[in-house]
Design a protein around this motif. Structure first.
Motif, PDB file in Angstrom:
ATOM      1  N   ALA A   1       0.832  -1.211   0.000  1.00 18.21           N
ATOM      2  CA  ALA A   1       0.000   0.000   0.000  1.00 18.21           C
ATOM      3  C   ALA A   1       0.862   1.254   0.000  1.00 18.21           C
ATOM      4  CB  ALA A   1      -0.932  -0.004   1.208  1.00 18.21           C
ATOM      5  N   ASP A   2       1.981   1.235   0.741  1.00 16.05           N
ATOM      6  CA  ASP A   2       2.896   2.382   0.747  1.00 16.05           C
ATOM      7  C   ASP A   2       3.477   2.607  -0.645  1.00 16.05           C
ATOM      8  OD1 ASP A   2       2.588   2.715   3.527  1.00 16.05           O
ATOM      9  OD2 ASP A   2       4.236   1.331   3.955  1.00 16.05           O
ATOM     10  N   ILE A   3       3.886   1.529  -1.287  1.00 12.57           N
ATOM     11  CA  ILE A   3       4.481   1.654  -2.622  1.00 12.57           C
ATOM     12  C   ILE A   3       3.426   2.131  -3.620  1.00 12.57           C
ATOM     13  CG2 ILE A   3       5.657   0.441  -4.478  1.00 12.57           C
ATOM     14  CD1 ILE A   3       7.305   0.807  -1.876  1.00 12.57           C
ATOM     15  N   ASP A   4       2.218   1.580  -3.537  1.00 14.13           N
ATOM     16  CA  ASP A   4       1.152   2.010  -4.449  1.00 14.13           C
ATOM     17  C   ASP A   4       0.853   3.497  -4.268  1.00 14.13           C
ATOM     18  OD1 ASP A   4       0.938  -0.555  -5.422  1.00 14.13           O
ATOM     19  OD2 ASP A   4      -0.822  -1.082  -4.210  1.00 14.13           O
ATOM     20  N   GLN A   5       0.787   3.947  -3.019  1.00 11.37           N
ATOM     21  CA  GLN A   5       0.530   5.368  -2.767  1.00 11.37           C
ATOM     22  C   GLN A   5       1.629   6.237  -3.370  1.00 11.37           C
ATOM     23  OE1 GLN A   5      -0.249   6.450   1.338  1.00 11.37           O
ATOM     24  NE2 GLN A   5       0.282   8.597   0.982  1.00 11.37           N
ATOM     25  N   THR A   6       2.877   5.758  -3.265  1.00  7.15           N
ATOM     26  CA  THR A   6       4.001   6.526  -3.800  1.00  7.15           C
ATOM     27  C   THR A   6       3.962   6.594  -5.321  1.00  7.15           C
ATOM     28  OG1 THR A   6       5.315   5.796  -1.899  1.00  7.15           O
ATOM     29  CG2 THR A   6       6.502   6.765  -3.755  1.00  7.15           C
ATOM     30  N   VAL A   7       3.671   5.468  -5.952  1.00  6.63           N
ATOM     31  CA  VAL A   7       3.592   5.452  -7.418  1.00  6.63           C
ATOM     32  C   VAL A   7       2.436   6.325  -7.896  1.00  6.63           C
ATOM     33  CG1 VAL A   7       3.228   3.992  -9.448  1.00  6.63           C
ATOM     34  CG2 VAL A   7       4.703   3.193  -7.593  1.00  6.63           C
ATOM     35  N   ASP A   8       1.312   6.252  -7.210  1.00  9.20           N
ATOM     36  CA  ASP A   8       0.168   7.102  -7.574  1.00  9.20           C
ATOM     37  C   ASP A   8       0.524   8.578  -7.425  1.00  9.20           C
ATOM     38  OD1 ASP A   8      -1.345   4.877  -8.124  1.00  9.20           O
ATOM     39  OD2 ASP A   8      -2.459   4.915  -6.230  1.00  9.20           O
ATOM     40  N   ALA A   9       1.214   8.907  -6.334  1.00  9.83           N
ATOM     41  CA  ALA A   9       1.622  10.301  -6.129  1.00  9.83           C
ATOM     42  C   ALA A   9       2.572  10.741  -7.233  1.00  9.83           C
ATOM     43  CB  ALA A   9       2.291  10.446  -4.765  1.00  9.83           C
ATOM     44  N   ALA A  10       3.552   9.894  -7.551  1.00  6.81           N
ATOM     45  CA  ALA A  10       4.514  10.238  -8.591  1.00  6.81           C
ATOM     46  C   ALA A  10       3.829  10.423  -9.943  1.00  6.81           C
ATOM     47  CB  ALA A  10       5.594   9.169  -8.687  1.00  6.81           C
ATOM     48  N   SER A  11       2.771   9.662 -10.186  1.00  4.97           N
ATOM     49  CA  SER A  11       2.052   9.790 -11.453  1.00  4.97           C
ATOM     50  C   SER A  11       1.504  11.204 -11.630  1.00  4.97           C
ATOM     51  CB  SER A  11       0.917   8.762 -11.505  1.00  4.97           C
ATOM     52  OG  SER A  11       0.225   8.848 -12.736  1.00  4.97           O
ATOM     53  N   ALA A  12       0.960  11.759 -10.554  1.00  2.56           N
ATOM     54  CA  ALA A  12       0.441  13.126 -10.619  1.00  2.56           C
ATOM     55  C   ALA A  12       1.577  14.146 -10.626  1.00  2.56           C
ATOM     56  CB  ALA A  12      -0.503  13.385  -9.439  1.00  2.56           C
ATOM     57  N   VAL A  13       2.586  13.917  -9.799  1.00  2.00           N
ATOM     58  CA  VAL A  13       3.683  14.882  -9.657  1.00  2.00           C
ATOM     59  C   VAL A  13       4.488  14.993 -10.947  1.00  2.00           C
ATOM     60  CG1 VAL A  13       5.885  15.265  -8.471  1.00  2.00           C
ATOM     61  CG2 VAL A  13       3.831  14.659  -7.163  1.00  2.00           C
ATOM     62  N   LEU A  14       4.726  13.878 -11.610  1.00  2.00           N
ATOM     63  CA  LEU A  14       5.535  13.931 -12.835  1.00  2.00           C
ATOM     64  C   LEU A  14       4.799  14.618 -13.976  1.00  2.00           C
ATOM     65  CD1 LEU A  14       7.404  10.500 -12.722  1.00  2.00           C
ATOM     66  CD2 LEU A  14       8.304  12.786 -12.245  1.00  2.00           C
ATOM     67  N   ARG A  15       3.503  14.739 -13.867  1.00  2.00           N
ATOM     68  CA  ARG A  15       2.786  15.564 -14.844  1.00  2.00           C
ATOM     69  C   ARG A  15       3.123  17.039 -14.662  1.00  2.00           C
ATOM     70  NH1 ARG A  15       0.006  10.935 -14.551  1.00  2.00           N
ATOM     71  NH2 ARG A  15      -1.158  10.267 -16.407  1.00  2.00           N
TER      72      ARG A  15
END
Length: 456
Positions: free
Chosen positions: A407-421
């Motif tokens: 869950a921690d990794i999924d949250q991080t990847v989801d956050a990065a998806s928005a941030v890298l935009r």
């Protein structure tokens, strides 16, 4: 090995108001506003440096009630997770029996036996409280053993807070030139640069000190073996800094991963899961120069009031048990691979993989930020940190622990998806102007307080 935590209740909009006020107060009481330069507010976006109040597993909470998934926990010292119960229990039990005495305790012997059972090349060990204690003791011991003054230091980021190393950095103010002149530098994976130092200083080099590997660099075939052979040929002491690699590459140290045994090795960080403990270990004939079984002039090796207090030793023994009963290194590596794969896939999908990359050993990941010209960029790094903080991710790296859950990794990847935009928008615009709230972060070790000098 993972620690499950309930989903936190988050403020609708993240506020850093109380953290910012506390940070200002810290600046009035503590030079630099933190007791470690790497923890300084200048390493984070302006007015977005969380002041933390507690942690559990791989999550931390700040003074404003914000919750984050944390990476690089305890400057890479916390591998089992914050509040890891077996370590906490062991430390509490030790505290109840007293923590500091006028004579050695049985715990000191048990901890030493545990350590020596892990590191095949070590005959003796002495404990201390931080890595600088251990590396400086190694240098002093090598100088005494060889009767030489010069130290060959690999171009790695950090070895010690003491003069022999800090004198080689940008923060060399206050260190005599004679001290600085005794420290020589060589390049990792460049055996010729090591040979050149021995050629230029025959019978002058007491020690070669280096990390066997880093997050970004594995030893090329024959390099470590070549350094070992040069030290043997020239009578120098080979010192491996295992402060990061120990208990992260292997519980037995990177020296066992790569099959090259140093004369001395220095340990710290993960061996206490955040509790203060370090170690100098090595061959008996060297280590005994600081003991009573020698006819030579004795070396003042390590002798500190808190070197063998009970909490660090108890924490270390509990960490050893955890590593023997579980496989935290595999857990760190699995989490790291999943994280790197997920975030790098996002970068590729956005067409920015050449400008943003998660890289390094799976258990010791970093992220690389580049500007539109493809150059490493502090402003773009700051933009990434800023947006990740807003998304609930805290860390100057992506260094995982065994406590990071799926869950921690999924949250991080989801956050990065928005941030890298947002990152992509800055690349398209050619700069971070209008997106970055303040001055960019700056290297922790630098000559001047600028560009993050506090306002007059």
């Amino acid at each position: 090995m993972t620690v499950e935590t309930p989903a936190p209740t988050e403020p609708a909009v993240r506020s850093f108001t109380r953290s910012t006020a506390l940070q200002a107060a810290l600046h009035t009481a503590v030079p630099g506003g933190a007791h470690t330069y790497a923890r300084g507010a200048d390493q984070y976006p302006v007015d977005m440096a969380p002041v933390l109040v507690r942690g559990r597993g791989a999550r931390v909470w700040d003074a404003d009630g914000n919750n984050y998934v944390e990476y690089g926990m305890g400057l890479r010292s916390v591998t089992l997770g914050h509040g890891y119960q077996p370590v906490v229990d062991a430390v509490c039990a030790a505290i109840a029996g007293g923590v500091n005495f006028t004579r050695p305790t049985e715990l000191e012997l048990l901890a030493a036996e545990d350590f020596l059972g892990l590191v095949p090349g070590a005959d003796m060990v002495k404990f201390a409280k931080n890595g600088s204690d251990a590396t400086t003791a190694a240098v002093r011991l090598a100088r005494a053993a060889t009767g030489r003054d010069l130290v060959a230091i690999c171009h790695h980021p950090f070895f010690s807070t003491d003069d022999w190393f800090i004198g080689t950095t940008e923060m060399s103010a206050g260190i005599p030139e004679v001290t600085r002149s005794q420290s020589l530098r060589f390049s990792y994976n460049d055996l010729g640069s090591v040979q050149a130092l021995f050629d230029a200083h025959p019978d002058g080099i007491a020690a070669v000190i280096m990390e066997a590997a880093t997050a970004m660099a594995e030893p090329q075939p024959g390099f470590l073996e070549g350094v070992r052979a040069l030290c043997d040929a020239h009578g120098a002491v080979l010192v491996f800094d295992e402060i990061i690699t120990g208990f992260r590459w292997s519980m037995h140290g990177a020296q066992t991963v790569y099959g090259v045994t140093p004369d001395l090795s220095c340990w710290g960080k993960a061996m206490g899961n955040g509790f203060p403990i370090s170690a100098l270990a090595g061959r008996r004939e060297l280590m005994e120069l600081g003991g009573l079984n020698t006819d030579r002039d004795r070396v003042f090796l390590l002798s500190t009031t808190y070197g063998a207090e009970s909490t660090g030793l108890a924490a270390f023994r509990a960490v050893v048990t955890a590593y023997r009963e579980h496989d935290p290194i595999a857990a760190m590596e699995a989490a790291g691979r999943r994280l790197a794969d997920g975030v790098n896939a996002v970068a590729r999908d956005l067409g920015i993989a050449e400008f943003f990359e998660v890289t390094g050993r799976p258990s010791c990941l970093i992220f690389v930020t580049r500007d539109p010209g493809g150059h490493p960029s502090q402003p773009f790094r700051t933009l990434f940190l800023q947006e990740m903080l807003r998304a609930g991710i805290l860390g100057q790296s992506f260094v995982t622990s065994a406590a990071h859950t799926d869950a921690d990794i999924d949250q991080t990847v989801d956050a990065a998806s928005a941030v890298l935009r947002v990152y992509r928008r800055a690349l398209d615009a050619g700069s971070v102007d209008g997106l970055l709230a303040g001055a960019p972060v700056a290297p922790a070790i630098r000559r001047s307080a600028h560009p993050r000098r506090l306002p007059h």
